[in-house]
Design a protein around this motif. Structure first.
Motif, PDB file in Angstrom:
ATOM      1  N   ASP B 415       0.867  -1.177   0.000  1.00  0.00           N
ATOM      2  CA  ASP B 415       0.000   0.000   0.000  1.00  0.00           C
ATOM      3  C   ASP B 415       0.905   1.229   0.000  1.00  0.00           C
ATOM      4  OD1 ASP B 415      -2.448   1.527   0.255  1.00  0.00           O
ATOM      5  OD2 ASP B 415      -3.321  -0.355   0.925  1.00  0.00           O
ATOM      6  N   GLN B 420       5.395   0.664   2.523  1.00  0.00           N
ATOM      7  CA  GLN B 420       5.623   0.511   1.070  1.00  0.00           C
ATOM      8  C   GLN B 420       7.127   0.603   0.781  1.00  0.00           C
ATOM      9  OE1 GLN B 420       4.247   3.935  -1.108  1.00  0.00           O
ATOM     10  NE2 GLN B 420       3.976   2.802  -3.016  1.00  0.00           N
ATOM     11  N   THR B 443      -1.723   6.096  -3.981  1.00  0.00           N
ATOM     12  CA  THR B 443      -3.112   5.953  -3.537  1.00  0.00           C
ATOM     13  C   THR B 443      -3.216   5.045  -2.318  1.00  0.00           C
ATOM     14  OG1 THR B 443      -3.809   6.197  -5.834  1.00  0.00           O
ATOM     15  CG2 THR B 443      -5.425   5.293  -4.291  1.00  0.00           C
ATOM     16  N   MET B 444      -3.501   5.635  -1.173  1.00  0.00           N
ATOM     17  CA  MET B 444      -3.753   4.805   0.010  1.00  0.00           C
ATOM     18  C   MET B 444      -5.032   4.006  -0.233  1.00  0.00           C
ATOM     19  SD  MET B 444      -2.847   7.395   3.141  1.00  0.00           S
ATOM     20  CE  MET B 444      -3.294   6.242   4.447  1.00  0.00           C
ATOM     21  N   GLY B 445      -5.029   2.763   0.229  1.00  0.00           N
ATOM     22  CA  GLY B 445      -6.184   1.893  -0.005  1.00  0.00           C
ATOM     23  C   GLY B 445      -6.011   1.012  -1.222  1.00  0.00           C
ATOM     24  N   ILE B 467       0.373  -3.781   4.329  1.00  0.00           N
ATOM     25  CA  ILE B 467      -0.594  -2.680   4.393  1.00  0.00           C
ATOM     26  C   ILE B 467      -0.447  -1.960   5.731  1.00  0.00           C
ATOM     27  CG2 ILE B 467      -3.029  -2.075   4.070  1.00  0.00           C
ATOM     28  CD1 ILE B 467      -3.455  -4.903   2.953  1.00  0.00           C
ATOM     29  N   CYS B 471      -3.928   2.837   5.703  1.00  0.00           N
ATOM     30  CA  CYS B 471      -4.346   2.379   4.362  1.00  0.00           C
ATOM     31  C   CYS B 471      -5.439   1.332   4.451  1.00  0.00           C
ATOM     32  CB  CYS B 471      -3.151   1.767   3.618  1.00  0.00           C
ATOM     33  SG  CYS B 471      -1.883   2.953   3.204  1.00  0.00           S
TER      34      CYS B 471
END
Lengths: 178, 586
Positions: B415, B420, B443-445, B467, B471
């Motif tokens: 994420d 990340q 983009t979180m999520g 993750i 997120c």
């Protein structure tokens, strides 16, 4: 700031104006004028867009981004001395009874402008030319009383022997800039 | 035989040919869409039904033997799942959603896909064409909304258009620099019958769109000359290598010329990490040596990468000393950020194939060894500290241990945030298409939906997603999709109870003013159980190995929550806007 004329040849498809103009918007480049018409080749439209910018390389980047739009066939960026170009202006000038008579001879012979409509107390004069020629005429006719003034965007053709559309859809476009 | 009879006989023969006896296939627009998707090799659709796309969903009911459909819980999930699918399979991901909010919910993945060059075909329902522009129920000008963030879009208002437009959409999505295309499909076009028999012809060329795959000889010669005369050449490669499948060509080129190679974030896994020419990862949180030594290279060969600001730092000072060869399929990328001395427009695979015979066999061992000095510093100052820590578990330990247990062969989804970067730093990638993250848009999520999409695209691979706790809560509802699909996707929450990357920046650049970054988190394991997904929490280092084993041994979806150090920072770090040479180790 230098004036650039960008000629974009596209497929004549629905909604393309937005796809072209959003490229300018995103880069905060103001469109000074924009003219669109179909070319001599059926289904091919030609956009003539003028912008002012102080960095040539930014304009070259812009041209490449426009070329990325799928429906765009070719894009050319020009300086003023590389093209023949014109604009057209209409002046609605007051001609009241007892007012200052319009000097048609000066308008025709000096300014190469033409009366294209006679109203009861006004005339409509058409003047074609580049920005400074139209401005000159504007200054001259202003004293008569301009009721309405409208000017088109620029139309332009390159100073090359063949019509640019003849090059379409060959793959030469971006090479001009790399 | 008279002339008339001869004509009759010929006419009779014509009538008896199979082509003439085949019944015309008059399909509805929705049916034509299904047939067209199948003709393009679509295996799975990620979607969510709704009013304006209902006729298409009705048609899909008859095609479920040939088209798998994954019902997501939010259209954003459909888009990210399609991205995950596309990134592991190399095929375009297909989304199907309804008009209005369905379409607008898909805009984030579309914007993500355009910047990360992911091929998507997004089919979005639209109100009847007679209602267009009337502010009808669930009407949005999705063409206007998506124009700045997609590669191409088109509104279908007539069933007859479907086959040709879908063929065009797939061609545009996957050719050249891949990207998302949007098809706005009016309800009447879905329902009405085509006026002619359905036929499908794949698009292989368009008059206005001709991506150049084969580079020009003179450009290659100019590049080869620079490479052959270089003393300290340096390859920076990006996702373009993976997209074109140029991994072998890159290795062969690097080995013959003996040039050190560094990867961008999205280029990770295009070269095995243990390859002797691979020196590490570039960018804001990349490795120390690869960033610092960009200032010493005399020739930089950029392959399938776009000089993102997270790679260059201050672009005005970046690789000013080097001659730059830029190998790119998209001419618009040439000179966009970094001026190229030798631009080569072409596909990475084709270009490297053609460049290989033009370059000399060389030895740059001394130059390559310079990277090792920096590796040593990084190892002492960061890696050893992170992997041999006391106190709470560090994110690096989790990723490192997973890397060992999976032998670097898993497909890692990340994420957005600290985890990340840690996943990118510590996972030792062996195979291509193994690191999937939202690079350009951040983009979180992204990870939960991308993970199950990736598993659909590569069912034979172990798919593990890292993750963050922030997120996770952005697309937490997609746990339902994973549970319903039964896909054995493995999710690891690295929970520090913070929006970690924002907190790190606040600590370093905003005087520790922690403005709204601490989260009151739910019990993630209980939530997963509520969705029918097993899981457990690990907070002790002693249990980490066993916890990861349980995760990996599960043949069902599984969630592992690891409680990690609360205020850990990710280093190295190039502060935003600084030169890469100013990279910080602490």
């Amino acid at each position: 700031m230098t004036t650039y004329t960008i000629c974009v040849f596209t497929e004549n498809t629905f909604g393309l104006l937005n796809k072209i103009t959003v490229i300018f918007t995103r880069r905060r480049i103001n469109i000074e004028s924009l003219t669109v018409s179909e070319t001599e080749r059926q289904g091919v439209s030609r956009y003539t867009i003028t912008i002012k910018h102080d960095k040539r390389e930014e304009v070259e980047k812009l041209v490449r981004q426009i070329r990325k739009v799928v429906e765009v066939l070719a894009v050319f960026g020009y300086l003023d001395d590389e093209i023949v170009y014109n604009e057209i202006a209409l002046f609605k000038v007051a001609t009241p009874i007892g007012g200052k008579p319009i000097d048609i001879e000066t308008i025709n012979k000096i300014y190469k402008a033409w009366v294209v409509y006679w109203g009861l107390d006004y005339v409509v004069i058409e003047k074609a030319g580049n920005e400074s020629e139209i401005l000159d005429f504007f200054r001259y006719i202003k004293s008569y009383g301009i009721l309405e003034f409208v000017k088109s965007g620029r139309v332009a053709v390159g100073k090359t022997p063949a019509g640019l559309v003849e090059y379409l859809p060959e793959e030469v476009h971006w090479e001009y800039y790399v | 035989m008279t002339m008339v009879a001869a004509q009759d006989a010929a006419a009779l023969e014509e009538v008896q040919t199979p082509a003439q006896t085949e019944a015309p296939r008059i399909l509805s627009g929705a049916q034509a869409l299904m047939e067209s998707l199948i003709a393009e090799g679509t295996e799975v659709i990620f979607g969510y039904p709704g009013g304006a796309i209902m006729p298409t969903y009705d048609a899909l009911f008859d095609y479920t033997d040939r088209l798998d459909h994954i019902l997501v819980r939010h259209e954003q999930g459909a888009g990210h799942a399609a991205q995950g699918y596309a990134r592991t399979s190399g095929k375009p991901g297909v989304c199907l959603v309804t008009s209005g909010p369905g379409g607008t919910n898909l805009v984030t993945p579309i914007a993500d896909a355009i910047i990360d060059c992911t091929p998507l075909v997004c089919i979005i329902g639209q109100v009847k064409s007679t209602l267009l522009g009337t502010d009808a129920f669930q009407e949005t000008d999705i063409i206007g909304v998506t124009t700045p963030v997609c590669k191409w879009n088109y509104q279908i208002t007539n069933a007859d258009e479907v086959p040709a437009i879908i063929a065009k959409a797939f061609y545009i999505a996957k050719s050249g620099k891949p990207g998302p295309v949007v098809i706005d499909f009016t309800r009447d076009a879905q329902v009405s019958l085509m006026s002619k028999s359905y036929e499908y012809k794949k698009v292989e060329t368009l008059a206005s769109y001709k991506p150049r795959v084969i580079p020009k000889d003179e450009h290659l010669e100019r590049a080869a000359q620079l490479i052959n005369n270089a003393k300290k050449p340096y390859i920076l490669f990006g996702q373009g290598v993976l997209i074109s499948g140029a991994q072998e060509e890159l290795k062969a080129f690097a080995e013959k010329t003996d040039i050190p190679c560094a990867s961008t974030l999205l280029g990770l896994s295009a070269m095995p990490i243990d390859h002797p020419n691979y020196v590490g990862w570039l960018g804001m949180h990349g490795n120390y040596g690869p960033n610092v030594l960009t200032t010493q290279a005399d020739v930089v060969i950029a392959i399938g990468m776009r000089f993102d600001d997270r790679v260059t730092g201050d672009a005005t000072t970046y690789i000013r000393q080097a001659k730059v060869i830029h190998i790119e399929i998209d001419p618009a990328e040439i000179d966009k950020i970094i001026k190229a001395d030798a631009p080569v427009v072409g596909d990475a695979k084709e270009t490297l194939k053609r460049l290989l015979p033009l370059v000399k066999t060389n030895n740059h061992a001394t130059w390559r060894n310079e990277f090792k000095k920096y590796d040593l510093i990084e190892d002492q100052k960061i890696t050893q500290r992170e992997l041999n820590a006391d106190g709470q578990i560090k994110m690096a330990e989790v990723v490192n241990m997973l890397s060992e247990k999976t032998k670097g062969e898993a497909c890692v989804i990340a994420d957005v945030g600290q985890h990340q970067m840690i996943a990118a730093r510590y996972y030792k990638f062996k195979n291509p298409r193994s690191y999937i993250a939202s690079g350009g848009l951040g983009t979180m999520g992204f990870a939960i939906p991308a993970a199950f999409g990736a598993k659909k695209g590569a069912p034979e691979r172990e798919v593990v997603a890292f993750i963050g706790d922030g997120c996770f809560q952005m697309t937490i509802q997609e746990l339902g999709t994973i549970a319903q699909s039964g896909l054995p996707v493995k999710l690891i929450i690295l929970n520090n109870n913070y929006l970690g990357m924002v907190r790190q920046w606040q600590q370093l650049f905003f005087k520790k003013r922690y403005s709204f970054v601490e989260l009151q988190n739910p019990d993630f394991v209980t939530i997963a159980k509520g969705f029918g997904i097993a899981g457990h929490t690990c907070s002790d280092r002693e249990n980490l190995g066993e916890s990861l084993d349980r995760l990996l041994q599960s043949d069902k979806p599984y969630l592992l929550e690891v409680i990690v150090e609360k205020e850990e920072n990710v280093f190295p770090m190039v502060p935003a806007g600084a030169a890469v040479a100013d990279i910080r180790l602490d």
